[in-house]
Design a protein around this motif. Structure first.
Motif, PDB file in Angstrom:
ATOM      1  N   THR A  15     -15.443  12.059 -75.218  1.00  0.00           N
ATOM      2  CA  THR A  15     -14.372  13.017 -74.930  1.00  0.00           C
ATOM      3  C   THR A  15     -13.324  13.006 -76.031  1.00  0.00           C
ATOM      4  OG1 THR A  15     -14.698  12.765 -72.539  1.00  0.00           O
ATOM      5  CG2 THR A  15     -12.595  13.678 -73.276  1.00  0.00           C
ATOM      6  N   LEU A  16     -12.990  11.807 -76.529  1.00  0.00           N
ATOM      7  CA  LEU A  16     -12.018  11.701 -77.613  1.00  0.00           C
ATOM      8  C   LEU A  16     -12.506  12.442 -78.846  1.00  0.00           C
ATOM      9  CD1 LEU A  16      -9.389  10.473 -78.738  1.00  0.00           C
ATOM     10  CD2 LEU A  16     -10.719   8.457 -79.393  1.00  0.00           C
ATOM     11  N   ARG A  17     -13.795  12.282 -79.163  1.00  0.00           N
ATOM     12  CA  ARG A  17     -14.351  12.984 -80.321  1.00  0.00           C
ATOM     13  C   ARG A  17     -14.356  14.495 -80.078  1.00  0.00           C
ATOM     14  NH1 ARG A  17     -19.791  13.285 -82.162  1.00  0.00           N
ATOM     15  NH2 ARG A  17     -20.287  13.587 -79.961  1.00  0.00           N
ATOM     16  N   SER A  18     -14.746  14.910 -78.875  1.00  0.00           N
ATOM     17  CA  SER A  18     -14.859  16.350 -78.580  1.00  0.00           C
ATOM     18  C   SER A  18     -13.501  17.039 -78.577  1.00  0.00           C
ATOM     19  CB  SER A  18     -15.541  16.556 -77.225  1.00  0.00           C
ATOM     20  OG  SER A  18     -16.864  16.031 -77.245  1.00  0.00           O
ATOM     21  N   THR A  19     -12.508  16.386 -77.959  1.00  0.00           N
ATOM     22  CA  THR A  19     -11.204  17.028 -77.815  1.00  0.00           C
ATOM     23  C   THR A  19     -10.267  16.773 -78.990  1.00  0.00           C
ATOM     24  OG1 THR A  19     -10.312  15.114 -76.603  1.00  0.00           O
ATOM     25  CG2 THR A  19     -11.335  16.866 -75.305  1.00  0.00           C
ATOM     26  N   GLY A  20     -10.564  15.723 -79.780  1.00  0.00           N
ATOM     27  CA  GLY A  20      -9.639  15.373 -80.844  1.00  0.00           C
ATOM     28  C   GLY A  20     -10.158  15.579 -82.247  1.00  0.00           C
ATOM     29  N   VAL A  21     -11.492  15.728 -82.392  1.00  0.00           N
ATOM     30  CA  VAL A  21     -12.082  15.852 -83.725  1.00  0.00           C
ATOM     31  C   VAL A  21     -12.894  17.132 -83.852  1.00  0.00           C
ATOM     32  CG1 VAL A  21     -13.567  14.762 -85.449  1.00  0.00           C
ATOM     33  CG2 VAL A  21     -12.171  13.324 -83.934  1.00  0.00           C
ATOM     34  N   ALA A  22     -13.827  17.331 -82.910  1.00  0.00           N
ATOM     35  CA  ALA A  22     -14.729  18.487 -83.018  1.00  0.00           C
ATOM     36  C   ALA A  22     -14.023  19.808 -82.725  1.00  0.00           C
ATOM     37  CB  ALA A  22     -15.916  18.304 -82.065  1.00  0.00           C
ATOM     38  N   HIS A  23     -12.947  19.749 -81.926  1.00  0.00           N
ATOM     39  CA  HIS A  23     -12.227  20.973 -81.574  1.00  0.00           C
ATOM     40  C   HIS A  23     -10.732  20.761 -81.769  1.00  0.00           C
ATOM     41  CE1 HIS A  23     -16.010  21.095 -79.167  1.00  0.00           C
ATOM     42  NE2 HIS A  23     -16.014  22.347 -79.580  1.00  0.00           N
ATOM     43  N   ARG A  24      -9.976  21.843 -81.638  1.00  0.00           N
ATOM     44  CA  ARG A  24      -8.523  21.755 -81.743  1.00  0.00           C
ATOM     45  C   ARG A  24      -7.979  20.817 -80.667  1.00  0.00           C
ATOM     46  NH1 ARG A  24      -5.235  25.620 -84.048  1.00  0.00           N
ATOM     47  NH2 ARG A  24      -3.868  25.478 -82.224  1.00  0.00           N
ATOM     48  N   LYS A  25      -6.983  20.034 -81.025  1.00  0.00           N
ATOM     49  CA  LYS A  25      -6.364  19.142 -80.052  1.00  0.00           C
ATOM     50  C   LYS A  25      -5.552  19.971 -79.056  1.00  0.00           C
ATOM     51  CE  LYS A  25      -6.108  15.123 -83.131  1.00  0.00           C
ATOM     52  NZ  LYS A  25      -7.030  15.661 -84.163  1.00  0.00           N
ATOM     53  N   GLY A  26      -5.759  19.685 -77.778  1.00  0.00           N
ATOM     54  CA  GLY A  26      -5.063  20.423 -76.735  1.00  0.00           C
ATOM     55  C   GLY A  26      -4.850  19.553 -75.517  1.00  0.00           C
ATOM     56  N   SER A  27      -4.932  20.157 -74.335  1.00  0.00           N
ATOM     57  CA  SER A  27      -4.660  19.429 -73.095  1.00  0.00           C
ATOM     58  C   SER A  27      -5.688  18.335 -72.845  1.00  0.00           C
ATOM     59  CB  SER A  27      -4.641  20.409 -71.919  1.00  0.00           C
ATOM     60  OG  SER A  27      -5.876  21.122 -71.824  1.00  0.00           O
ATOM     61  N   GLY A  28      -6.947  18.594 -73.219  1.00  0.00           N
ATOM     62  CA  GLY A  28      -7.980  17.583 -73.030  1.00  0.00           C
ATOM     63  C   GLY A  28      -7.703  16.333 -73.842  1.00  0.00           C
ATOM     64  N   TYR A  29      -7.225  16.548 -75.054  1.00  0.00           N
ATOM     65  CA  TYR A  29      -6.886  15.419 -75.922  1.00  0.00           C
ATOM     66  C   TYR A  29      -5.688  14.659 -75.364  1.00  0.00           C
ATOM     67  CZ  TYR A  29      -5.549  12.841 -80.144  1.00  0.00           C
ATOM     68  OH  TYR A  29      -5.217  11.847 -81.031  1.00  0.00           O
ATOM     69  N   GLU A  30      -4.724  15.389 -74.846  1.00  0.00           N
ATOM     70  CA  GLU A  30      -3.550  14.735 -74.276  1.00  0.00           C
ATOM     71  C   GLU A  30      -3.928  13.853 -73.090  1.00  0.00           C
ATOM     72  OE1 GLU A  30      -0.447  14.692 -75.452  1.00  0.00           O
ATOM     73  OE2 GLU A  30      -1.256  15.790 -77.179  1.00  0.00           O
ATOM     74  N   ARG A  31      -4.932  14.291 -72.312  1.00  0.00           N
ATOM     75  CA  ARG A  31      -5.346  13.492 -71.147  1.00  0.00           C
ATOM     76  C   ARG A  31      -6.078  12.224 -71.573  1.00  0.00           C
ATOM     77  NH1 ARG A  31      -6.329  18.726 -68.964  1.00  0.00           N
ATOM     78  NH2 ARG A  31      -8.517  18.643 -69.648  1.00  0.00           N
ATOM     79  N   ILE A  32      -6.957  12.320 -72.582  1.00  0.00           N
ATOM     80  CA  ILE A  32      -7.759  11.158 -72.972  1.00  0.00           C
ATOM     81  C   ILE A  32      -6.948  10.156 -73.783  1.00  0.00           C
ATOM     82  CG2 ILE A  32      -8.664  11.984 -75.194  1.00  0.00           C
ATOM     83  CD1 ILE A  32     -10.611  10.135 -72.389  1.00  0.00           C
ATOM     84  N   LYS A  33      -5.836  10.575 -74.352  1.00  0.00           N
ATOM     85  CA  LYS A  33      -4.999   9.665 -75.144  1.00  0.00           C
ATOM     86  C   LYS A  33      -4.561   8.450 -74.333  1.00  0.00           C
ATOM     87  CE  LYS A  33      -1.587  11.379 -77.534  1.00  0.00           C
ATOM     88  NZ  LYS A  33      -0.467  12.260 -77.959  1.00  0.00           N
ATOM     89  N   LYS A  34      -4.321   8.647 -73.046  1.00  0.00           N
ATOM     90  CA  LYS A  34      -3.836   7.555 -72.206  1.00  0.00           C
ATOM     91  C   LYS A  34      -4.875   6.449 -72.093  1.00  0.00           C
ATOM     92  CE  LYS A  34      -1.775   6.579 -67.684  1.00  0.00           C
ATOM     93  NZ  LYS A  34      -1.341   7.149 -66.378  1.00  0.00           N
ATOM     94  N   TYR A  35      -6.141   6.813 -71.979  1.00  0.00           N
ATOM     95  CA  TYR A  35      -7.205   5.811 -71.849  1.00  0.00           C
ATOM     96  C   TYR A  35      -7.227   4.887 -73.057  1.00  0.00           C
ATOM     97  CZ  TYR A  35     -11.882   3.757 -71.547  1.00  0.00           C
ATOM     98  OH  TYR A  35     -12.946   2.879 -71.514  1.00  0.00           O
ATOM     99  N   PHE A  36      -6.988   5.437 -74.255  1.00  0.00           N
ATOM    100  CA  PHE A  36      -7.055   4.651 -75.484  1.00  0.00           C
ATOM    101  C   PHE A  36      -5.683   4.156 -75.955  1.00  0.00           C
ATOM    102  CE2 PHE A  36     -10.949   7.198 -75.663  1.00  0.00           C
ATOM    103  CZ  PHE A  36     -11.879   6.204 -75.956  1.00  0.00           C
ATOM    104  N   SER A  37      -4.629   4.441 -75.171  1.00  0.00           N
ATOM    105  CA  SER A  37      -3.260   4.029 -75.509  1.00  0.00           C
ATOM    106  C   SER A  37      -2.788   4.645 -76.824  1.00  0.00           C
ATOM    107  CB  SER A  37      -3.147   2.497 -75.581  1.00  0.00           C
ATOM    108  OG  SER A  37      -3.469   1.900 -74.345  1.00  0.00           O
ATOM    109  N   ILE A  38      -3.283   5.850 -77.132  1.00  0.00           N
ATOM    110  CA  ILE A  38      -2.830   6.553 -78.329  1.00  0.00           C
ATOM    111  C   ILE A  38      -1.391   7.016 -78.113  1.00  0.00           C
ATOM    112  CG2 ILE A  38      -3.202   8.600 -79.775  1.00  0.00           C
ATOM    113  CD1 ILE A  38      -6.164   8.396 -79.133  1.00  0.00           C
ATOM    114  N   GLY A  39      -0.534   6.694 -79.048  1.00  0.00           N
ATOM    115  CA  GLY A  39       0.876   6.974 -78.907  1.00  0.00           C
ATOM    116  C   GLY A  39       1.658   5.729 -78.551  1.00  0.00           C
TER     117      GLY A  39
END
Length: 269
Positions: A225-249
């Protein structure tokens, strides 16, 4: 020196004359980025970096914060490369050689790598060999020549920049998810729509062996999901949701990727 000025010394050293051949010289880990960024020319391995067909430099790259080279070994690379390394030279004060590098270089012991990026590559190669020996096929399909740079250049980002982090996420995803051997995994299984993707088939395969490891499967799905929402496509709401799992930020991107490599090692274990 005590005033913070550079101490210059020749790397063409002589026996019993200071500075000795085995004088440790310390460098920022960023010194390796040049070589990671061009895997068609250079290869960074555990304890060495080399330009294919031209030169090889022995290094101690198991420390978390820096790379160490014996002063005398710097004599074996071209002057142009020496100037590159010199730009990343840092003071030796309060810096140490890692346990692994000390054991190898001073005590002459055989030890596994300890830096996460090096240990992952070591563990991955060992896992592939052992899996193939037991089952006769690879769980992770060997990378093609056009894709092998993803493994060769895999490393913890040398800075907190987004691009380098995204590039490494793309690489680890290709190694651990895209390369799952779907053809072998689905043999003997009745695959429905709910088992469409590679991770679905892997989970179904484990289930057919009466094995369930939900935390591992969740990690692989989250990485995808991180790759799909953060690399393969534009960062959006999906990326914001998965960031919490990886403690991004909350953590630096370097620490986040280091955590991902450690979880990949847990997966292989």
């Amino acid at each position: 020196d005590e005033d913070g000025k550079d101490i210059l010394a020749s790397c063409i050293t002589k026996d019993r004359v200071k500075p000795y051949f085995l004088t440790p010289v310390f460098f920022k880990r960023e010194v390796l980025k040049k070589y990671y960024d061009d895997p068609s020319k250079y290869t960074v391995e555990d304890a060495s970096v080399h330009r294919k067909g031209f030169w090889r430099l022995r290094i101690m790259n198991n420390h978390h914060d820096h790379v160490v080279v014996w002063l005398g070994d710097l004599n074996y690379i071209p002057y142009k490369e020496q100037t590159h390394w010199k730009a990343f030279n840092v003071s030796p004060s309060d810096r140490k050689i890692s346990y692994t590098d000390f054991a190898r270089n001073i005590n002459g012991e055989f030890t596994d790598p300890e830096h996460p990026e090096l240990y992952f590559k070591y563990k991955f190669a060992h896992f592939q060999k052992e899996w193939h020996k037991k089952f006769g096929w690879y769980l992770f399909l060997p990378l093609t020549h056009e894709d092998e740079h993803h493994l060769l250049s895999l490393h913890i980002p040398t800075s907190n920049g987004q691009k380098e982090f995204d590039d490494q996420i793309a690489s680890i995803s290709k190694i651990m998810i895209d390369s799952l051997n779907q053809e072998e995994l689905e043999k003997g299984l009745v695959i429905g729509k709910e088992h469409f993707g590679s991770i679905d088939k892997f989970e179904a395969y484990l289930g057919s062996k009466h094995i369930t490891i939900p935390t591992m499967v969740k990690f692989l799905r989250s990485l995808q999901t991180l790759r799909s929402t953060g690399v393969a496509h534009r960062k959006g709401s999906g990326y914001e949701r998965i960031k919490k799992y990886f403690s991004i930020g909350e953590k630096s991107l370097q620490t986040v990727f280091e955590d991902i490599l450690i979880k990949c090692v847990f997966t292989l274990n």
